[in-house]
Design a protein around this motif. Structure first.
Motif, mmCIF file in Angstrom:
data_model
loop_
_atom_site.group_PDB
_atom_site.id
_atom_site.type_symbol
_atom_site.label_atom_id
_atom_site.label_comp_id
_atom_site.label_asym_id
_atom_site.label_seq_id
_atom_site.Cartn_x
_atom_site.Cartn_y
_atom_site.Cartn_z
ATOM 1 N N THR A 125 -9.234 35.242 46.832
ATOM 2 C CA THR A 125 -9.014 36.603 46.361
ATOM 3 C C THR A 125 -10.351 37.306 46.179
ATOM 4 O O THR A 125 -11.218 36.816 45.454
ATOM 5 C CB THR A 125 -8.242 36.589 45.041
ATOM 6 N N ILE A 126 -10.509 38.453 46.819
ATOM 7 C CA ILE A 126 -11.793 39.153 46.838
ATOM 8 C C ILE A 126 -11.552 40.623 46.541
ATOM 9 O O ILE A 126 -10.608 41.237 47.069
ATOM 10 C CB ILE A 126 -12.470 39.020 48.212
ATOM 11 N N THR A 127 -12.415 41.218 45.691
ATOM 12 C CA THR A 127 -12.363 42.657 45.454
ATOM 13 C C THR A 127 -13.615 43.305 46.015
ATOM 14 O O THR A 127 -14.706 42.747 45.946
ATOM 15 C CB THR A 127 -12.269 42.985 43.958
ATOM 16 N N VAL A 128 -13.435 44.486 46.577
ATOM 17 C CA VAL A 128 -14.556 45.316 47.033
ATOM 18 C C VAL A 128 -14.408 46.652 46.327
ATOM 19 O O VAL A 128 -13.496 47.428 46.617
ATOM 20 C CB VAL A 128 -14.545 45.499 48.560
ATOM 21 N N LYS A 129 -15.291 46.890 45.361
ATOM 22 C CA LYS A 129 -15.207 48.097 44.555
ATOM 23 C C LYS A 129 -16.546 48.810 44.559
ATOM 24 O O LYS A 129 -17.523 48.312 44.012
ATOM 25 C CB LYS A 129 -14.789 47.755 43.121
ATOM 26 N N ASP A 130 -16.598 49.957 45.204
ATOM 27 C CA ASP A 130 -17.814 50.779 45.232
ATOM 28 C C ASP A 130 -19.023 49.965 45.647
ATOM 29 O O ASP A 130 -20.090 50.030 45.043
ATOM 30 C CB ASP A 130 -18.051 51.426 43.866
ATOM 31 N N GLY A 131 -18.855 49.164 46.709
ATOM 32 C CA GLY A 131 -19.970 48.403 47.249
ATOM 33 C C GLY A 131 -20.197 47.062 46.609
ATOM 34 O O GLY A 131 -21.027 46.283 47.071
ATOM 35 N N VAL A 132 -19.486 46.744 45.512
ATOM 36 C CA VAL A 132 -19.673 45.481 44.802
ATOM 37 C C VAL A 132 -18.558 44.520 45.185
ATOM 38 O O VAL A 132 -17.377 44.845 45.067
ATOM 39 C CB VAL A 132 -19.690 45.693 43.280
ATOM 40 N N VAL A 133 -18.938 43.343 45.635
ATOM 41 C CA VAL A 133 -17.975 42.302 45.996
ATOM 42 C C VAL A 133 -17.840 41.341 44.823
ATOM 43 O O VAL A 133 -18.837 40.915 44.243
ATOM 44 C CB VAL A 133 -18.442 41.536 47.249
ATOM 45 N N ALA A 134 -16.612 41.011 44.463
ATOM 46 C CA ALA A 134 -16.384 40.060 43.369
ATOM 47 C C ALA A 134 -15.170 39.208 43.721
ATOM 48 O O ALA A 134 -14.448 39.477 44.690
ATOM 49 C CB ALA A 134 -16.167 40.790 42.046
ATOM 50 N N HIS A 135 -14.962 38.173 42.930
ATOM 51 C CA HIS A 135 -13.829 37.266 43.132
ATOM 52 C C HIS A 135 -12.871 37.443 41.959
ATOM 53 O O HIS A 135 -13.114 36.949 40.870
ATOM 54 C CB HIS A 135 -14.323 35.821 43.232
ATOM 55 N N SER A 136 -11.810 38.186 42.190
ATOM 56 C CA SER A 136 -10.882 38.502 41.112
ATOM 57 C C SER A 136 -9.645 39.140 41.718
ATOM 58 O O SER A 136 -9.668 39.630 42.840
ATOM 59 C CB SER A 136 -11.550 39.468 40.119
ATOM 60 N N ASP A 137 -8.555 39.127 40.970
ATOM 61 C CA ASP A 137 -7.342 39.859 41.347
ATOM 62 C C ASP A 137 -7.230 41.057 40.416
ATOM 63 O O ASP A 137 -6.851 40.908 39.249
ATOM 64 C CB ASP A 137 -6.119 38.951 41.221
ATOM 65 N N PRO A 138 -7.573 42.258 40.871
ATOM 66 C CA PRO A 138 -7.571 43.416 39.974
ATOM 67 C C PRO A 138 -6.177 43.841 39.550
ATOM 68 O O PRO A 138 -6.039 44.644 38.621
ATOM 69 C CB PRO A 138 -8.249 44.503 40.819
ATOM 70 N N CYS A 139 -5.180 43.335 40.222
ATOM 71 C CA CYS A 139 -3.812 43.738 39.894
ATOM 72 C C CYS A 139 -3.092 42.704 39.042
ATOM 73 O O CYS A 139 -1.932 42.913 38.670
ATOM 74 C CB CYS A 139 -3.019 43.985 41.179
ATOM 75 N N ALA A 140 -3.747 41.596 38.767
ATOM 76 C CA ALA A 140 -3.099 40.571 37.945
ATOM 77 C C ALA A 140 -2.823 41.128 36.557
ATOM 78 O O ALA A 140 -3.690 41.731 35.931
ATOM 79 C CB ALA A 140 -3.992 39.338 37.838
ATOM 80 N N GLY A 141 -1.628 40.947 36.099
ATOM 81 C CA GLY A 141 -1.282 41.399 34.755
ATOM 82 C C GLY A 141 -0.902 42.855 34.663
ATOM 83 O O GLY A 141 -0.657 43.362 33.574
ATOM 84 N N THR A 142 -0.863 43.555 35.816
ATOM 85 C CA THR A 142 -0.518 44.973 35.748
ATOM 86 C C THR A 142 0.995 45.197 35.811
ATOM 87 O O THR A 142 1.455 46.314 35.616
ATOM 88 C CB THR A 142 -1.184 45.739 36.900
ATOM 89 N N GLU A 143 1.759 44.131 36.120
ATOM 90 C CA GLU A 143 3.209 44.270 36.106
ATOM 91 C C GLU A 143 3.669 44.428 34.653
ATOM 92 O O GLU A 143 2.991 44.025 33.726
ATOM 93 C CB GLU A 143 3.871 43.025 36.719
ATOM 94 N N PRO A 144 4.843 45.013 34.453
ATOM 95 C CA PRO A 144 5.345 45.141 33.079
ATOM 96 C C PRO A 144 5.371 43.792 32.385
ATOM 97 O O PRO A 144 5.798 42.788 32.949
ATOM 98 C CB PRO A 144 6.756 45.720 33.264
ATOM 99 N N ASP A 145 4.914 43.754 31.157
ATOM 100 C CA ASP A 145 4.851 42.505 30.385
ATOM 101 C C ASP A 145 6.268 42.138 29.929
ATOM 102 O O ASP A 145 6.914 42.903 29.201
ATOM 103 C CB ASP A 145 3.941 42.708 29.172
ATOM 104 N N PRO A 146 6.756 40.990 30.382
ATOM 105 C CA PRO A 146 8.117 40.596 29.983
ATOM 106 C C PRO A 146 8.183 40.167 28.527
ATOM 107 O O PRO A 146 9.254 39.938 27.997
ATOM 108 C CB PRO A 146 8.419 39.403 30.906
ATOM 109 N N GLY A 147 6.971 40.097 27.879
ATOM 110 C CA GLY A 147 6.964 39.668 26.478
ATOM 111 C C GLY A 147 6.807 38.176 26.392
ATOM 112 O O GLY A 147 7.010 37.448 27.363
ATOM 113 N N PRO A 148 6.424 37.723 25.230
ATOM 114 C CA PRO A 148 6.186 36.285 25.071
ATOM 115 C C PRO A 148 7.476 35.504 25.155
ATOM 116 O O PRO A 148 8.555 36.004 24.897
ATOM 117 C CB PRO A 148 5.560 36.203 23.673
ATOM 118 N N GLU A 149 7.299 34.257 25.547
ATOM 119 C CA GLU A 149 8.446 33.371 25.555
ATOM 120 C C GLU A 149 8.910 33.154 24.112
ATOM 121 O O GLU A 149 8.122 33.278 23.179
ATOM 122 C CB GLU A 149 8.053 32.031 26.197
#
Length: 1004
Positions: A125-149
């Motif tokens: 998983t690779i992000t390219v943001k304004d010329g900066v390359v990083a290893h991350s998923d920028p969309c992880a956790g952006t889905e609605p939070d189902p709440g704690p178990e």
């Protein structure tokens, strides 16, 4: 450069500690723990590429790519799909390839190809943001939070990015009692200006242990101690965790206001570079960067992000028109409209400068100005580099990269230095360096290559040498024979270390790029770093490996809990470095034989200088700089190379090369002065002649083994047993009564010395004077001693701070240095007491701006023209203010006086028949030129002189005239920092000059 002693570490703990140092943290690593980690996992042969859209605003996004070793897709590439707010993504199959080259475009001819360089991406998983390359998923956790178990706990973590300035932030954590996430952790999402957030499930745990990183190996783990974050909502800001905090973004409405359009954009061409500048934009919450779009040339449209209002666009095509527009961007990604376009046309590419030749005059005529090149003046922002310690050190917060000054900046200020009256410049080592913090130049990696972080088009090292010579100024190059960087010496030996790029270590060890060669300046595309280390690891044992237990896991782990492997970090005792080329031990005794045959520091790999391949490597490298026309060498850590090796190999090689290229007279005047760190006040360094400065000015007194390694030990033992009383003596610095005599240099080794004894005693000028002359009979010719008060290493009395004795004391020290025997030397900025009392060096543990190695360019900004030495014909801006400072006026006039009186430059001296604190007579006679110069000097205090030649004496400071008929002269005390220089009028070309220059704050 004197390196502070380090306590010798026991093995294998030292190996573990050294290995843990590679982590590149924002803070110091804590104690290691013994936590097992999972076995390495193989890298996937696919890549999911995320691309940031908010600052582009294109209608469509395409990924144009080629797997490593494979073919490019058909233009415009493959369409990327929506991922989450402000992001698009595309997953591509790489087959057996370990990465891909990529560019991005809108399908209509507008490209982001990384300022002319394709993005070089790895796998996963690779992000390219304004010329900066990083290893991350920028969309992880952006889905609605189902709440704690049911029955489960959560932690909502808000992290402040204000201090670190990262474009991508990851939360690497483990619930209490649980396991760590896979490096680099989980991506955090933007929350509001200056904040990112992430909510994670803890199960039954009530807290988590965490560290934060940018996905490219830069970490904030709280001074080596991982953060402990409780369940619930917490904020982490400036190292402080706040439990049950208020949501920092609740009261802040979304930022939807774009910055104002940049104005007054200008573009000025300089050869094949264009300097772009503009006025700052304004924003309701602050502008974070600017986006510069360039069109023209054969490379098409280019987009570059910068953090300042200046862009130096280098290495362009010659005779080509380029057009630029600028947009402003805020922290929320709001982007202004484009500025009005500006156009500039490049000129011709600068020609390769011709080789220079040394000026070849007596070095005692030339006062030295010592600059840390990378900290003096910034002439070209495009070669600035911060390295992997940029944030941790605090330099980022000061917008002050470690590599900032350069040869272009030095060339621009040669007239400033000449205006001070200085006619020689000592520059720190110029060879390509490699380490975590190498701006000073003492971590040599490629000794045959000039570090490109110092050079610019039209401002190469050769250009600097030639420009200085054109102004009658010399260049003395700092050279290192004793050690390389811990990464070895390119062309001799470079270690390959074990850096498995598994789920734990991929964030630190860069993916190998076979086509890339480290040069300190060029950004390696896959890692996005100029400090790339992908050539420093191997997943298979290297052929010919000598490192013991290579690649085997130790019982030690890093601060994050990652298993440390043997041979993961260069060190002398592992067998990693071949004994034929490097010494394999740690220094234990600074006054023992091992100080010359062991590592001084874990970042300084100690050359086996008694080895022929090492000798040939170094001689060949420094021949290159001799051929360029440098005027001399300052020798770093000279005491850590045996005198036999200097006298047999290195010093004769220097003389032979200069003679071969430029003749015997140039060789005679090629100044070599060594740093022999003796930080005690006695004449012989703790009684050890082998570790005393004056010892290195002499040839050997007997024959030793033909084997250099054996000879070094034989010489050490022989001289150690002989002791101080048996050492040779010299009268080369002393008058015979009132007469100058021809010096005897038949026993001279070829190396002069930095006067460490005077340096150590300059807390008081009178002490420096008396201690200095006490050592002169043991030095071959002390009139060549290089004399300074403080430097880039120490102040007087081994002080760790820049000299802060006061302006009057500085004036007194200068008056002594400029009139006593030896070559006066001034560390950059001392003419205005720059950074007085500040710690000289604290490594990356504090910002350079707070130290004695701070950036000086702000004090010399503006224009300055020198019509002659000590003569400034015009100056404007900050440099004009600097030139009005009292010590500047003082050193200008001291240089005028010294330059006019040969006795003060090259004369022998005596205190015979003289009473007074700092009072002496000096004479220089040269029958070939008809020069005869005799002077009486007193600094600060009154003096009486008896037994001197009769005649007329004229004071160079006041113009006072005294006629001596009885061999006696009395001089009243001139006052603190002031002096009197009565010159005997001998008529003809030796007529006393009378008053020289105009009265100033001290010389009056």
């Amino acid at each position: 450069m004197k390196h502070p002693p380090r306590r010798r570490l026991r093995r294998p703990l030292a190996t573990a500690l050294a290995a843990s140092a590679v982590l590149g943290l924002l803070s110091t690593a804590p104690a290691l723990t013994d936590t097992a980690t999972a076995a390495p996992e193989a890298a996937a042969n696919s890549a999911t590429v995320f691309y940031y859209t908010k600052t582009r605003n294109w209608d469509a996004y395409n990924l144009h790519y080629a797997p490593d070793g494979g073919s490019w897709t058909t233009v415009p590439g493959v369409r990327m799909e929506a991922a989450c707010t402000d992001w698009v993504k595309k997953t591509v199959d790489l087959g057996s390839a370990s990465g891909l080259k990529a560019t991005f475009n809108n399908g209509s001819g507008v490209w982001d190809n990384n300022a002319g360089k394709n993005y070089d991406l790895g796998t996963g998983t690779i992000t390219v943001k304004d010329g900066v390359v990083a290893h991350s998923d920028p969309c992880a956790g952006t889905e609605p939070d189902p709440g704690p178990e049911p029955g489960g706990n959560t932690a909502s973590v808000y992290y402040s990015t204000a201090a670190v300035g990262w474009t991508t932030t990851n939360l690497h954590y483990r619930p209490a009692g649980g396991s760590w996430t896979q490096v680099p952790g989980v991506g955090m999402e933007p929350a509001c200006t200056g904040w990112v957030r992430k909510t994670v499930s803890l199960g039954t745990a009530t807290s988590l242990t965490a560290a934060f990183n940018n996905g490219n190996g830069v970490w904030d783990n709280n001074n080596g101690k991982d953060y402990t974050v409780p369940a619930g909502l917490s904020t982490v800001k400036a190292g402080v965790v706040t439990k049950d905090a208020k949501d920092p973004c609740v009261a802040e409405p979304p930022d939807t206001q774009a910055p104002t359009v940049p104005t007054e954009v200008t573009a000025k061409a300089d050869g094949v570079s264009i300097l772009l500048a503009w006025e700052p934009s304004t924003d309701n919450r602050g502008v974070t960067k600017y986006q510069v779009t360039r069109t023209g040339g054969t490379k098409g449209t280019q987009i570059t992000d910068v953090g300042s209002t200046v862009l130096s666009d280098a290495n362009l095509e010659p005779q080509t028109a380029y057009t630029y527009t600028v947009k402003a961007v805020d922290a929320a990604g709001n982007t202004s409209a484009a500025s009005a376009a500006v156009t500039a046309t490049t000129g011709d590419r600068p020609p390769t400068p011709p080789a220079g030749k040394p000026l070849g005059t007596d070095p005692r005529k030339d006062p030295i100005y010592f600059v840390l090149t990378a900290r003096f003046n910034d002439g070209d922002t495009s070669n600035n580099r911060g390295g992997n310690q940029h944030v941790r050190s605090g330099n980022a917060a000061h917008n002050d990269p470690m590599f900032r000054g350069d040869f272009k900046g030095l060339i621009q200020k040669l007239d400033y230095i000449k205006g001070l009256g200085m006619s020689a410049i000592w520059v720190t080592p110029v060879v390509l360096n490699r380490s975590d913090y190498d701006y000073h130049g003492y971590h040599g990696y490629d000794f045959y290559k000039v570090d490109p972080r110092l050079e610019s088009a039209g401002a190469s090292y050769q250009d600097l040498i030639n420009a200085a010579h054109a102004k009658g100024m010399k260049i003395y190059q700092d050279v290192v024979y004793n050690h390389s960087s811990r990464w070895g010496a390119k062309g001799l030996f470079t270690p390959t270390v074990f850096g498995v790029r598994d789920k734990d270590w991929s964030w630190y060890y860069d993916e190998k790029n076979e086509g890339f060669e480290y040069d300190g300046l060029t950004i390696e595309p896959k890692s996005g770093k100029s400090y790339y280390n992908g050539d420093m690891w191997s997943t298979a044992e290297p052929t010919g490996n000598t490192c013991v237990d290579w690649g085997k896991p130790t019982q030690w782990t890093s601060p994050e809990g990652y298993r440390i492997y043997n041979c993961q970090w260069p060190n002398p005792t592992s067998g990693m470095f071949p004994k034929a080329l490097y010494h394999n031990c740690w220094l234990g005794n600074w006054e023992g034989e091992d100080s010359r045959s062991c590592w001084l520091h874990d970042d300084l790999a100690d050359f086996n200088t008694e080895s022929a391949p090492v000798q040939n490597y170094l001689i060949g490298a420094y021949n290159k700089y001799i051929d360029m026309g440098v005027d001399g060498f300052r020798v770093d850590t000279a005491v850590h190379v045996p005198r036999t090796t200097w006298n047999r190999r290195f010093l004769p090689a220097i003389q032979e090369r200069v003679t071969q290229k430029f003749g015997a007279e140039a060789a005679k005047n090629f100044l070599v002065f060594g740093e022999v760190g003796a930080f005690v006040n006695d004449k012989w360094n703790r009684g050890s002649v082998n570790h005393s400065a004056q010892f290195f000015t002499w040839k050997e007194r007997k024959e030793y083994s033909a084997d250099d390694a054996k000879a070094a030990l034989e010489m050490y033992d022989y001289e150690n047993q002989a002791g101080p009383a048996a050492q040779p003596t010299s009268t080369n610095a002393f008058l015979n009564g009132n007469a100058y005599h021809e010096p005897d240099h038949s026993k001279f080794s070829g190396m002069n010395i930095i006067d460490m004894r005077m340096h150590m005693n300059f807390g008081d000028a009178n002490n420096a004077f008396n201690n200095g002359k006490d050592s002169d009979d043991a030095t071959n010719d002390a009139t060549y001693n290089v004399v300074y008060v403080d430097s880039h290493d120490y102040g007087p009395n081994k002080s760790a701070e820049r000299y802060a004795g006061g302006t009057d004391a500085w004036a007194e020290n200068m008056s002594l240095m400029w009139t006593f025997r030896g070559i006066p030397t001034l560390y950059y900025g001392s003419e205005i007491e720059f950074q007085k009392g500040k710690k000289i060096d604290c490594g990356p543990s504090c910002p350079l701006a707070t130290t004695g190695r701070a950036y000086y360019g702000d004090h010399v900004a503006g224009s300055v023209t020198a019509s002659d030495f000590s003569k400034v014909s015009s100056a404007s801006g900050a440099v004009a203010t600097t030139l009005q400072q009292p010590l500047v006026k003082h050193v200008q006039r001291l240089n005028e006086i010294r330059r006019a009186i040969p006795a003060l430059q090259m004369g022998q001296y005596s205190t015979e028949g003289i009473t007074g604190g700092m009072a002496y007579k000096r004479r220089y006679t040269d029958t070939a030129s008809g020069t005869d110069s005799f002077a009486l000097v007193t600094v600060t205090g009154a003096a009486t002189y008896s037994g001197i030649p009769n005649g007329t004496y004229k004071d160079a400071v006041t113009g006072d005239t005294q006629v001596v008929t009885d061999g006696k002269l009395s001089v009243a005390a001139p006052g603190k920092g002031n002096l009197r220089v009565y010159v005997l009028d001998l008529g003809g070309k030796n007529t006393a000059p009378g008053k020289i220059g105009t009265a100033g704050p001290y010389l009056k």
